[in-house]
Motif scaffolding. Structure first.
Motif, PDB file in Angstrom:
ATOM      1  N   PHE A  71      11.500  -5.947  -0.932  1.00  0.00           N
ATOM      2  CA  PHE A  71      12.226  -7.211  -1.069  1.00  0.00           C
ATOM      3  C   PHE A  71      12.393  -7.909   0.284  1.00  0.00           C
ATOM      4  O   PHE A  71      12.230  -7.301   1.344  1.00  0.00           O
ATOM      5  N   THR A  72      12.763  -9.177   0.210  1.00  0.00           N
ATOM      6  CA  THR A  72      13.116  -9.962   1.394  1.00  0.00           C
ATOM      7  C   THR A  72      14.529 -10.490   1.250  1.00  0.00           C
ATOM      8  O   THR A  72      14.961 -10.842   0.146  1.00  0.00           O
TER       9      THR A  72
ATOM     10  N   ALA B 202      -1.628   0.525  -0.640  1.00  0.00           N
ATOM     11  CA  ALA B 202      -1.624   0.348  -2.082  1.00  0.00           C
ATOM     12  C   ALA B 202      -0.270   0.784  -2.647  1.00  0.00           C
ATOM     13  O   ALA B 202       0.410   1.636  -2.074  1.00  0.00           O
ATOM     14  N   GLY B 203       0.110   0.187  -3.769  1.00  0.00           N
ATOM     15  CA  GLY B 203       1.343   0.579  -4.431  1.00  0.00           C
ATOM     16  C   GLY B 203       2.598   0.003  -3.823  1.00  0.00           C
ATOM     17  O   GLY B 203       3.693   0.503  -4.090  1.00  0.00           O
ATOM     18  N   VAL B 204       2.481  -1.055  -3.009  1.00  0.00           N
ATOM     19  CA  VAL B 204       3.642  -1.683  -2.362  1.00  0.00           C
ATOM     20  C   VAL B 204       3.703  -3.147  -2.801  1.00  0.00           C
ATOM     21  O   VAL B 204       3.066  -4.019  -2.206  1.00  0.00           O
ATOM     22  N   PRO B 205       4.465  -3.459  -3.859  1.00  0.00           N
ATOM     23  CA  PRO B 205       4.577  -4.850  -4.301  1.00  0.00           C
ATOM     24  C   PRO B 205       5.453  -5.662  -3.342  1.00  0.00           C
ATOM     25  O   PRO B 205       6.603  -5.296  -3.082  1.00  0.00           O
ATOM     26  N   LEU B 206       4.910  -6.741  -2.834  1.00  0.00           N
ATOM     27  CA  LEU B 206       5.639  -7.620  -1.922  1.00  0.00           C
ATOM     28  C   LEU B 206       6.263  -8.737  -2.747  1.00  0.00           C
ATOM     29  O   LEU B 206       5.557  -9.471  -3.445  1.00  0.00           O
TER      30      LEU B 206
ATOM     31  N   GLY C 274       5.839  -0.746   3.996  1.00  0.00           N
ATOM     32  CA  GLY C 274       5.078   0.308   3.346  1.00  0.00           C
ATOM     33  C   GLY C 274       5.875   0.932   2.226  1.00  0.00           C
ATOM     34  O   GLY C 274       6.902   0.392   1.787  1.00  0.00           O
ATOM     35  N   SER C 275       5.447   2.087   1.779  1.00  0.00           N
ATOM     36  CA  SER C 275       6.064   2.724   0.617  1.00  0.00           C
ATOM     37  C   SER C 275       7.544   3.034   0.828  1.00  0.00           C
ATOM     38  O   SER C 275       8.323   3.041  -0.132  1.00  0.00           O
ATOM     39  N   ALA C 276       7.960   3.271   2.057  1.00  0.00           N
ATOM     40  CA  ALA C 276       9.366   3.571   2.330  1.00  0.00           C
ATOM     41  C   ALA C 276      10.279   2.370   2.095  1.00  0.00           C
ATOM     42  O   ALA C 276      11.502   2.527   1.998  1.00  0.00           O
ATOM     43  N   ASP C 277       9.696   1.183   2.008  1.00  0.00           N
ATOM     44  CA  ASP C 277      10.480  -0.042   1.828  1.00  0.00           C
ATOM     45  C   ASP C 277      10.570  -0.479   0.374  1.00  0.00           C
ATOM     46  O   ASP C 277      11.137  -1.530   0.066  1.00  0.00           O
ATOM     47  N   VAL C 278      10.026   0.309  -0.547  1.00  0.00           N
ATOM     48  CA  VAL C 278       9.959  -0.063  -1.960  1.00  0.00           C
ATOM     49  C   VAL C 278      11.106   0.585  -2.728  1.00  0.00           C
ATOM     50  O   VAL C 278      11.346   1.791  -2.596  1.00  0.00           O
TER      51      VAL C 278
END
Length: 271
Positions: free
Chosen positions: A81-82, A118-122, A94-98
């Motif tokens: 998220f932002t 991959a696997g990190v929706p922005l 990266g994945s840690a931010d999801v």
């Protein structure tokens, strides 16, 4: 800059999202710009509100996110998220931010995200401001930028391209989708906006800032951001013609309704 090339899509049990036809050609990519259609919220939030803390029920927003993820083709209903502050910061994630959408979540202060994982929706929110999705097929890098008039004046989309370059992307290989947002028919402004944009220069602003009949100035934020992307060397720039302020049945709009509204979102993910 190519105006058009966007289509509505709704998965079975999903929400209505707008997709860039060019980005939809890539099987290893998911993306979508939400509308206000296909959710469960009521009243002024009807029906696909994607923001907590606006007065809508939290359980509605959670379910709306699930429907949005389904139609956007995401691998999970979780996002980087932002916390948008109308500046020009683009953050690598990266994945840690999801994490899954939930009330009270915390997100970094930024208006853009970039990743090669991959696997990190922005994901970013909007309700008139310009959402921009960017994708480089080789090497695979994607980015999101939220360009209100302040972020546009600071050329946030150029920062997004620079951050993609740091991850190996060549600007000429990048495809940009400038999503549904307010159009110059409705974005009539005063001198604070035009004065902020003037440093971008006439090459960018020519025919994109024009006087209106009521003495204000009509500003084409979508076209300005498209021109900035082209100036940065981006190979393809697609622009959605939809005006969020005009199209009340399809989109939320802060300019039209003020704070009594829901919020939309844009998302992009490497699969």
């Amino acid at each position: 800059m190519i105006i058009g090339g966007f289509s509505d899509f709704a998965a079975h049990g999903g929400a209505v999202v707008v997709k860039c036809d060019r980005l939809s050609e890539f099987s290893g990519l998911a993306h979508g710009f939400s509308t206000r259609l296909g959710g469960v919220s009521g009243a002024e939030f009807s029906s696909l509100n994607l923001s907590f803390g606006r007065g809508d029920g939290d359980e509605n927003v959670v379910q709306n996110f699930s429907r949005f993820a389904l139609s956007a083709g995401l691998s999970k209903n979780a996002y980087a998220f932002t916390n948008q502050i109308h500046r020009d910061c683009v953050r690598k994630v990266g994945s840690a931010d999801v994490f899954a959408p939930a009330p009270g979540y915390t997100a970094p202060d930024c208006d853009g995200l970039v990743t090669a994982e991959a696997g990190v929706p922005l994901l970013g929110k909007n309700a008139d401001c310009v959402p921009v999705l960017l994708y480089c097929p080789k090497p695979r890098v994607c980015a999101f930028a939220h360009a209100g008039w302040r972020g546009t004046a600071m050329a946030i989309v150029k920062n997004a391209v620079l951050e993609m370059e740091k991850l190996g992307a060549a600007p000429a290989d990048i495809i940009a989708a400038v999503g549904p947002s307010i159009s110059p028919c409705c974005f009539l402004t005063h001198s604070d906006v035009t004065d902020a944009l003037l440093p971008l220069g006439q090459e960018i602003l020519r025919d994109r800032i024009l006087p209106s009949a009521d003495g204000r100035t009509a500003v084409d934020l979508k076209a300005i951001n498209a021109a900035l992307l082209e100036q940065a060397g981006v190979g393809e720039v697609w622009v959605c013609p939809d005006c969020t302020c005009c199209m009340e049945d399809k989109y939320y709009s802060h300019r039209r309704n003020g704070p009594a509204r829901g919020s939309m979102a844009a998302v992009i993910q490497l699969l």
